[in-house]
Motif scaffolding. Structure first.
Motif, short mmCIF file in Angstrom:
data_model
loop_
_atom_site.label_atom_id
_atom_site.label_comp_id
_atom_site.label_asym_id
_atom_site.label_seq_id
_atom_site.Cartn_x
_atom_site.Cartn_y
_atom_site.Cartn_z
N ILE A 133 0.82 -1.16 0.01
CA ILE A 133 -0.04 -0.15 0.11
C ILE A 133 0.77 1.28 0.21
O ILE A 133 0.65 2.21 -0.67
CB ILE A 133 -1.15 0.10 1.14
N SER A 134 1.93 1.15 0.92
CA SER A 134 2.75 2.72 0.95
C SER A 134 3.92 2.15 1.64
O SER A 134 4.01 1.60 2.73
CB SER A 134 1.85 3.43 1.68
N THR A 135 5.14 2.90 1.34
CA THR A 135 6.30 2.73 2.03
C THR A 135 6.04 3.72 3.37
O THR A 135 6.91 3.88 4.24
CB THR A 135 7.41 3.39 1.22
N ALA A 136 4.93 4.68 3.33
CA ALA A 136 4.88 5.45 4.31
C ALA A 136 3.95 4.88 5.33
O ALA A 136 3.74 5.61 6.42
CB ALA A 136 4.08 6.75 3.81
N THR B 150 -3.44 4.87 -3.12
CA THR B 150 -3.50 6.36 -3.53
C THR B 150 -3.78 7.37 -2.61
O THR B 150 -3.32 8.46 -2.68
CB THR B 150 -4.80 6.49 -4.43
N HIS B 151 -4.35 7.16 -1.43
CA HIS B 151 -4.71 7.90 -0.36
C HIS B 151 -3.37 8.44 0.43
O HIS B 151 -2.79 9.53 0.54
CB HIS B 151 -5.42 7.46 0.89
N SER B 152 -2.54 7.37 0.67
CA SER B 152 -1.27 7.56 1.22
C SER B 152 -0.32 8.33 0.03
O SER B 152 0.42 9.18 0.58
CB SER B 152 -0.58 6.25 1.51
N PHE B 153 -0.44 7.94 -1.21
CA PHE B 153 0.44 8.42 -2.08
C PHE B 153 0.13 10.06 -2.24
O PHE B 153 1.10 10.66 -2.37
CB PHE B 153 0.21 7.68 -3.73
N VAL B 154 -0.99 10.45 -2.54
CA VAL B 154 -1.25 11.89 -2.68
C VAL B 154 -1.08 12.75 -1.31
O VAL B 154 -1.05 13.76 -1.35
CB VAL B 154 -2.76 12.05 -3.27
N ASN B 155 -0.84 12.01 -0.37
CA ASN B 155 -0.65 12.73 0.87
C ASN B 155 0.82 12.87 1.39
O ASN B 155 0.99 13.48 2.40
CB ASN B 155 -1.50 12.33 1.95
N THR B 156 1.61 11.89 0.69
CA THR B 156 2.97 11.77 1.20
C THR B 156 3.94 11.71 0.09
O THR B 156 4.63 12.89 -0.40
CB THR B 156 3.26 10.45 2.20
N ARG B 157 3.97 10.52 -0.40
CA ARG B 157 5.19 10.28 -1.27
C ARG B 157 5.33 11.22 -2.80
O ARG B 157 6.27 11.82 -3.09
CB ARG B 157 5.21 8.86 -2.11
N PRO B 201 -5.90 14.55 -11.36
CA PRO B 201 -6.19 16.02 -11.63
C PRO B 201 -6.26 16.91 -10.22
O PRO B 201 -5.72 18.13 -10.33
CB PRO B 201 -7.53 16.09 -12.44
N ARG B 202 -6.82 16.24 -9.32
CA ARG B 202 -6.95 17.08 -7.96
C ARG B 202 -5.67 17.33 -7.47
O ARG B 202 -5.03 18.61 -7.12
CB ARG B 202 -7.92 16.53 -6.97
N ASP B 252 -9.16 9.81 -7.54
CA ASP B 252 -8.77 11.44 -7.89
C ASP B 252 -9.29 11.73 -6.71
O ASP B 252 -10.10 12.92 -6.41
CB ASP B 252 -9.46 11.92 -9.08
N LEU B 253 -8.32 11.61 -5.52
CA LEU B 253 -8.72 12.25 -4.37
C LEU B 253 -8.10 13.52 -3.96
O LEU B 253 -7.08 13.81 -4.71
CB LEU B 253 -7.99 11.24 -3.26
N GLU B 254 -8.90 14.29 -3.28
CA GLU B 254 -8.16 15.62 -2.75
C GLU B 254 -7.19 15.58 -1.85
O GLU B 254 -7.38 14.70 -0.69
CB GLU B 254 -9.63 16.41 -2.34
N PRO B 255 -5.97 15.76 -2.01
CA PRO B 255 -5.03 15.69 -0.91
C PRO B 255 -5.35 16.44 0.26
O PRO B 255 -6.00 17.77 0.17
CB PRO B 255 -3.65 16.50 -1.32
N GLU B 256 -4.98 16.25 1.38
CA GLU B 256 -5.44 16.94 2.53
C GLU B 256 -4.85 18.49 2.67
O GLU B 256 -3.72 18.69 2.27
CB GLU B 256 -4.77 16.28 3.91
#
Lengths: 260, 260
Positions: A133-136, B150-157, B201-202, B252-256
């Protein structure tokens, strides 16, 4: 088989090569270490030295500092002649020819890079098994997904990769992957096999039965004088649960019978 | 900014370079295509030709055949002077200097490879968003996990990567990543940004606000004459749901907010 080479690296400065990598795990740094060890090349494994001597995590943080011009994204980093190189495959592509581990011709040098990139792709897939899921996130936060990912891997992808490496060895009439001498991809495939034996012993048992050419490569590399002394030294860190290859009993699945 | 170069490639044989890649998607083949298109280099995109002319999936299967000595593990494959090269980064490292896209010195050539490997690592992470469990399963079989990844990716990596590329551009005083001319990593970063705009896109909207240097690179590459005509031609395949970059509304999640 000996991969010990006379090279520029054994010149006036005994620590012409400085490696910066996490001090407590093999990880991707190990592919670089094996190249130095196989050829008897002196190098300084900087972050394994005490902080009081300029080592430790402080040294790693310094080399990863964003204020460093042209700095790396992540370790391993190799410093040679005041230049910092990063990305494992790029480091090996650079030191391979210097250490006599990069093939006998430009075509072989390019081929070493291509195969190394395959090996690193395999390694990335294996890392994803415990971090799908994530390295984070911690492994414990993605255990359910890790089990599913591993189930798929030990029944599909791993065999595509092993078939491929065995085919290259067969076509090159082994035990080397490229040309007629040890190259850095041989050392990396050795490490991949060792890692699989540690992390997925049930899968490795089938690999050992099914692929004599992979076993021949592993033996040949293990008999290189520099590798022998390295593996029995304290410089070789043990596999552990922080590296790329991790043993979690719940992930050590038995591949389905149709594979074997 | 023009990346059109006089090069060996515009010589007697107009199809000195032959690319073999999936004919219906951009994928990793696109990084190679952009290098040819930016420099006005003629190349044959073999698998996009009809099977009756030696193209199509039959051509791809032939070049991937295990009976081919020293064959590739996977596409893209580039054939040049009877040699088949594989692995995207290795292909670019090879054609970069031939096309004038590989830096002005050996140090810059190595730096191009290092940065390209970072970009391909980013791309692999983005591919994993819709295939976190296994490439052997369909997206529909791993949707729950994809959402979590994806939730983790758009908020971290993603921010670590974007910070890094922006920093390289700043240190090099952009719009190029390496030296004072367009290199293949610039083209690849352009493609990565275009892919992010399509797939997420977000997230891209925040990137566009937050990183003027990345936007300057994207504009500069988009203005290269060869790239301009390529993007408006039929040779440029549209992004779609088979490639690396896929648009799934649910991902297409909105980053926090803390990111922006």
């Amino acid at each position: 088989m000996s991969a010990r080479q006379t090279s520029e690296s054994n010149s006036t400065d005994p620590f012409e090569f400085e490696l910066f990598y996490w001090p407590f795990l093999q990880g991707r740094g190990e592919f670089i270490r094996l190249a130095f060890e196989a050829t008897g090349t002196r190098y300084r494994d900087v972050c394994r030295m005490p902080e009081s001597d300029g080592g430790g995590l402080a040294a790693l943080r310094a080399v990863l500092s964003p204020s460093l011009p042209a700095g790396p994204f992540a370790p391993p980093v190799l410093r040679h002649k005041q230049i910092n190189l990063f990305q494992t495959a790029a480091i090996l592509d650079y030191i391979g020819p210097l250490l006599g581990l990069g093939g006998n011709s430009p075509a072989e040098t390019r081929r070493c890079l291509q195969i190394q990139l395959c090996i690193l792709d395999t390694v990335a897939e294996i890392h994803n098994l415990h971090h799908p899921i994530s390295t984070a996130l911690y492994y414990e936060e993605q255990k359910v997904e890790a089990l599913r990912a591993t189930h798929s891997f030990v029944n599909t992808r791993i065999w595509k990769w092993m078939d491929y490496y065995a085919l290259i060895l067969e076509q090159n009439n082994g035990p080397f992957l490229v040309g007629d001498r040890t190259g850095y991809p041989d050392l990396s495939l050795f490490q991949l096999l060792a890692g699989l034996e540690y992390a997925l012993p049930r899968t490795y048992a089938i690999i050992a039965q099914k692929y004599p050419r992979l076993m021949a490569l592993r033996s040949a590399v293990g008999e290189i004088e520099g590798i022998q002394s390295y593996l029995s030294s304290e410089r070789r860190l043990p596999f552990n649960q922080d590296g790329l290859f991790r043993f979690y009993a719940e992930l050590d699945l038995e591949p389905e019978q149709s594979i074997a």
